[in-house]
Scaffold this motif. Structure first.
Motif, PDB file in Angstrom:
ATOM      1  N   ARG A 123     -22.427   0.009   3.797  1.00 28.81           N
ATOM      2  CA  ARG A 123     -21.467  -1.096   3.668  1.00 28.81           C
ATOM      3  C   ARG A 123     -21.365  -1.834   4.983  1.00 28.81           C
ATOM      4  N   PHE A 124     -21.111  -3.149   4.855  1.00 24.90           N
ATOM      5  CA  PHE A 124     -20.735  -3.934   6.030  1.00 24.90           C
ATOM      6  C   PHE A 124     -19.349  -4.463   5.735  1.00 24.90           C
ATOM      7  N   GLY A 125     -18.341  -3.985   6.424  1.00 22.51           N
ATOM      8  CA  GLY A 125     -16.967  -4.374   6.099  1.00 22.51           C
ATOM      9  C   GLY A 125     -16.676  -3.976   4.667  1.00 22.51           C
ATOM     10  N   THR A 153     -20.513  -3.803  -0.033  1.00 25.27           N
ATOM     11  CA  THR A 153     -21.423  -2.671  -0.211  1.00 25.27           C
ATOM     12  C   THR A 153     -22.805  -3.235  -0.517  1.00 25.27           C
ATOM     13  N   VAL A 154     -23.761  -2.944   0.343  1.00 27.49           N
ATOM     14  CA  VAL A 154     -25.120  -3.468   0.129  1.00 27.49           C
ATOM     15  C   VAL A 154     -25.959  -2.456  -0.651  1.00 27.49           C
ATOM     16  N   LEU A 155     -25.875  -1.188  -0.279  1.00 29.91           N
ATOM     17  CA  LEU A 155     -26.617  -0.138  -0.987  1.00 29.91           C
ATOM     18  C   LEU A 155     -25.612   0.920  -1.442  1.00 29.91           C
ATOM     19  N   GLY A 186     -37.483  -6.801  -4.569  1.00 28.88           N
ATOM     20  CA  GLY A 186     -36.127  -7.008  -5.054  1.00 28.88           C
ATOM     21  C   GLY A 186     -35.676  -8.379  -4.620  1.00 28.88           C
ATOM     22  N   PRO A 187     -34.624  -8.896  -5.260  1.00 30.51           N
ATOM     23  CA  PRO A 187     -34.181 -10.254  -4.940  1.00 30.51           C
ATOM     24  C   PRO A 187     -33.827 -10.412  -3.468  1.00 30.51           C
ATOM     25  N   SER A 188     -33.920 -11.629  -2.990  1.00 25.94           N
ATOM     26  CA  SER A 188     -33.546 -11.930  -1.617  1.00 25.94           C
ATOM     27  C   SER A 188     -32.077 -11.558  -1.416  1.00 25.94           C
ATOM     28  N   GLY A 189     -31.792 -10.893  -0.325  1.00 26.68           N
ATOM     29  CA  GLY A 189     -30.413 -10.511  -0.037  1.00 26.68           C
ATOM     30  C   GLY A 189     -29.988  -9.214  -0.707  1.00 26.68           C
ATOM     31  N   ALA A 190     -30.903  -8.570  -1.422  1.00 27.56           N
ATOM     32  CA  ALA A 190     -30.543  -7.344  -2.150  1.00 27.56           C
ATOM     33  C   ALA A 190     -30.348  -6.155  -1.216  1.00 27.56           C
ATOM     34  N   GLY A 191     -30.977  -6.214  -0.049  1.00 21.59           N
ATOM     35  CA  GLY A 191     -30.777  -5.108   0.896  1.00 21.59           C
ATOM     36  C   GLY A 191     -32.052  -4.385   1.289  1.00 21.59           C
ATOM     37  N   LYS A 192     -33.197  -5.030   1.096  1.00 21.34           N
ATOM     38  CA  LYS A 192     -34.475  -4.372   1.418  1.00 21.34           C
ATOM     39  C   LYS A 192     -34.592  -4.121   2.927  1.00 21.34           C
ATOM     40  N   SER A 193     -34.259  -5.151   3.695  1.00 18.51           N
ATOM     41  CA  SER A 193     -34.350  -4.983   5.154  1.00 18.51           C
ATOM     42  C   SER A 193     -33.260  -4.036   5.655  1.00 18.51           C
ATOM     43  N   VAL A 194     -32.099  -4.081   5.005  1.00 17.65           N
ATOM     44  CA  VAL A 194     -31.021  -3.171   5.399  1.00 17.65           C
ATOM     45  C   VAL A 194     -31.460  -1.724   5.190  1.00 17.65           C
ATOM     46  N   LEU A 195     -32.106  -1.455   4.076  1.00 20.47           N
ATOM     47  CA  LEU A 195     -32.580  -0.084   3.830  1.00 20.47           C
ATOM     48  C   LEU A 195     -33.579   0.332   4.909  1.00 20.47           C
ATOM     49  N   PHE A 200     -41.341  -5.756  11.930  1.00 18.64           N
ATOM     50  CA  PHE A 200     -40.095  -6.340  11.436  1.00 18.64           C
ATOM     51  C   PHE A 200     -40.316  -7.697  10.790  1.00 18.64           C
ATOM     52  N   GLN A 201     -39.372  -8.048   9.895  1.00 20.77           N
ATOM     53  CA  GLN A 201     -39.472  -9.330   9.193  1.00 20.77           C
ATOM     54  C   GLN A 201     -39.341 -10.482  10.188  1.00 20.77           C
ATOM     55  N   GLN A 202     -38.403 -10.338  11.108  1.00 28.12           N
ATOM     56  CA  GLN A 202     -38.241 -11.384  12.112  1.00 28.12           C
ATOM     57  C   GLN A 202     -38.714 -10.885  13.464  1.00 28.12           C
ATOM     58  N   ASP A 225     -42.199  -5.238   6.950  1.00 31.97           N
ATOM     59  CA  ASP A 225     -41.209  -6.054   6.243  1.00 31.97           C
ATOM     60  C   ASP A 225     -41.791  -7.451   6.059  1.00 31.97           C
ATOM     61  N   GLU A 226     -42.187  -7.754   4.853  1.00 33.31           N
ATOM     62  CA  GLU A 226     -42.785  -9.053   4.512  1.00 33.31           C
ATOM     63  C   GLU A 226     -43.958  -9.405   5.427  1.00 33.31           C
ATOM     64  N   PRO A 227     -44.957  -8.548   5.493  1.00 33.20           N
ATOM     65  CA  PRO A 227     -46.036  -8.802   6.462  1.00 33.20           C
ATOM     66  C   PRO A 227     -46.889 -10.023   6.141  1.00 33.20           C
TER      67      PRO A 227
HETATM   68  N1  LIG Z   1     -25.618  -6.349  10.281  1.00 30.04           N
HETATM   69  C1  LIG Z   1     -25.127  -6.883   9.151  1.00 30.04           C
HETATM   70  N2  LIG Z   1     -23.825  -7.185   9.028  1.00 30.04           N
HETATM   71  C2  LIG Z   1     -23.325  -7.694   7.901  1.00 30.04           C
HETATM   72  N3  LIG Z   1     -24.049  -7.958   6.808  1.00 30.04           N
HETATM   73  C3  LIG Z   1     -25.352  -7.696   6.857  1.00 30.04           C
HETATM   74  C4  LIG Z   1     -25.984  -7.141   8.034  1.00 30.04           C
HETATM   75  N4  LIG Z   1     -27.294  -6.971   7.788  1.00 30.04           N
HETATM   76  C5  LIG Z   1     -27.486  -7.397   6.531  1.00 30.04           C
HETATM   77  N5  LIG Z   1     -26.332  -7.821   5.969  1.00 30.04           N
HETATM   78  C6  LIG Z   1     -26.182  -8.320   4.597  1.00 30.04           C
HETATM   79  O1  LIG Z   1     -26.788  -7.386   3.721  1.00 30.04           O
HETATM   80  C7  LIG Z   1     -27.353  -8.059   2.606  1.00 30.04           C
HETATM   81  C8  LIG Z   1     -28.794  -7.627   2.427  1.00 30.04           C
HETATM   82  O2  LIG Z   1     -29.576  -8.184   3.470  1.00 30.04           O
HETATM   83  P1  LIG Z   1     -31.114  -7.873   3.660  1.00 30.04           P
HETATM   84  O3  LIG Z   1     -31.528  -8.559   4.897  1.00 30.04           O
HETATM   85  O4  LIG Z   1     -31.337  -6.409   3.572  1.00 30.04           O
HETATM   86  O5  LIG Z   1     -31.740  -8.567   2.369  1.00 30.04           O
HETATM   87  P2  LIG Z   1     -33.266  -8.546   1.897  1.00 30.04           P
HETATM   88  O6  LIG Z   1     -33.301  -7.834   0.592  1.00 30.04           O
HETATM   89  O7  LIG Z   1     -34.104  -8.001   2.988  1.00 30.04           O
HETATM   90  O8  LIG Z   1     -33.534 -10.088   1.654  1.00 30.04           O
HETATM   91  P3  LIG Z   1     -34.847 -10.987   1.968  1.00 30.04           P
HETATM   92  O9  LIG Z   1     -35.772 -10.747   0.819  1.00 30.04           O
HETATM   93  O10 LIG Z   1     -34.313 -12.378   1.960  1.00 30.04           O
HETATM   94  O11 LIG Z   1     -35.404 -10.584   3.284  1.00 30.04           O
HETATM   95  C9  LIG Z   1     -27.191  -9.547   2.878  1.00 30.04           C
HETATM   96  O12 LIG Z   1     -26.075  -9.991   2.161  1.00 30.04           O
HETATM   97  C10 LIG Z   1     -26.947  -9.612   4.360  1.00 30.04           C
HETATM   98  O13 LIG Z   1     -26.164 -10.710   4.704  1.00 30.04           O
END
Ligand SMILES: Nc1ncnc2c1ncn2[C@@H]1O[C@H](COP(=O)(O)OP(=O)(O)OP(=O)(O)O)[C@@H](O)[C@H]1O
Ligand SMILES: [Mg+2]
Length: 273
Positions: free
Chosen positions: A31-33, A36-38, A55-64, A105-107, A184-186
């Motif tokens: 969770r961020f605040g 809940t992302v995952l 998975g969809p953009s913003g779903a949490g792939k990079s967070v995982l 990394f993606q970025q 991540d998105e190579p």
């Molecule tokens: N450090 C953080 N603090 C707060 N929210 C975050 C943080 N990192 C990621 N998030 C949020 O977590 C969610 C998932 O982000 P993430 O970057 O994992 O998406 P993604 O699946 O990798 O998307 P994409 O395909 O666009 O790369 C987003 O809503 C993002 O804003």
């Protein structure tokens, strides 16, 4: 006698699956605040496979990915790398774990102020104490491994094409001969031919080095051509995993439009012969 014993021996037990699991995530919640992302996400990654993670953009792939690498904290659940719980390690164990992981990394694939060679040497400097000459030789070997010419060594990232940057970043991820690389998105931003070349390189590295590859991607071509298995992030967890063919028949709207939408149609047909 020994022969009889051999014959009488019960069938060899199935090799313990755990030996083959490089990464195991169980019930991971991030969770961020209040967001809940995952939530209760579980996933295994097996030795020697190329896993595509979509998975969809913003779903949490990079967070995982960042959570697995220990760069994000999680609220609950366990993550094991090579059978070691990442929450229960000494500093020394953490260092040895980190040395077995490579990351693209993606970025910010490369440090812009460093040459390609210096970029590749960053992990070497961080984790190993090697003479300069050896580090130079190693960097050149890694360049060759990813299909870059020696003259790329002294160039800065701004002097490289997008495809070369991805390769140089892969060379850096491979600097310490890791067991697994996280990409991540190579292939994002590459043209289809550059992307296909990169996929071919990843497959070659897996075949020749026994590398395990965890690849977050939106690239359908990559999924069809190099991934052994695909895991789909949806509803804050791994919704389903399987081969492309299995997933194409998975009855879920996002999965269906992903594999069978307009963009996918051509590949879909060729995959089916
Ligand atoms: N450090 C953080 N603090 C707060 N929210 C975050 C943080 N990192 C990621 N998030 C949020 O977590 C969610 C998932 O982000 P993430 O970057 O994992 O998406 P993604 O699946 O990798 O998307 P994409 O395909 O666009 O790369 C987003 O809503 C993002 O804003
Ligand atoms: Mg991402």
């Amino acid at each position: 006698m020994s022969e009889i014993l051999l014959h009488d021996k019960p069938a060899a037990p199935e090799p313990e699956k755990r030996d083959d699991v490089i990464l195991s995530a169980r019930d991971v919640t991030v969770r961020f605040g209040r967001t809940t992302v995952l939530e209760n996400l579980s996933l295994d990654v097996y030795r020697g496979e190329i896993l595509g993670f979509i998975g969809p953009s913003g779903a949490g792939k990079s967070v995982l990915l960042r959570t697995v690498l220990g760069l994000n904290s999680k609220q609950s659940g366990t993550i094991e790398l090579f059978g070691v719980d990442i929450d229960n390690v000494t500093d020394q164990q953490r260092v040895s774990l980190d040395m077995r992981l490579g990351v693209l990394f993606q970025q910010g694939a490369l440090f812009s102020a460093l040459t390609v060679k210096e970029n590749i040497q960053v992990p070497m400097r961080e984790y190993l104490d090697l003479p300069k000459k050896l580090m130079d030789e190693l960097a050149m070997l890694k360049l060759e491994l990813v299909g870059l010419k020696p003259d790329a060594a002294d160039k800065f990232p701004s002097q490289l094409s997008g495809g070369m940057i991805k390769r140089a970043a892969l060379a850096r991820a491979l600097a310490l001969d890791p067991d697994i690389v996280f990409l991540d998105e190579p292939t994002s931003g590459l043209d289809p031919i550059g992307a296909a070349d990169f996929d071919e390189l990843v497959a070659k590295l897996r075949d020749t080095m026994g590398l395990t590859v965890y690849m977050v991607t939106h690239d359908l071509d990559s999924l069809f051509s190099v991934c052994d298995r695909i895991a789909i992030l949806g509803g804050k967890k791994v919704m389903v995993d399987g081969t492309v063919k299995e997933l194409m028949d998975y009855d879920e709207p996002w999965v269906q439009s992903y594999f069978r939408g307009k963009r996918a149609r051509q590949i879909d047909m060729s995959a089916r012969g």
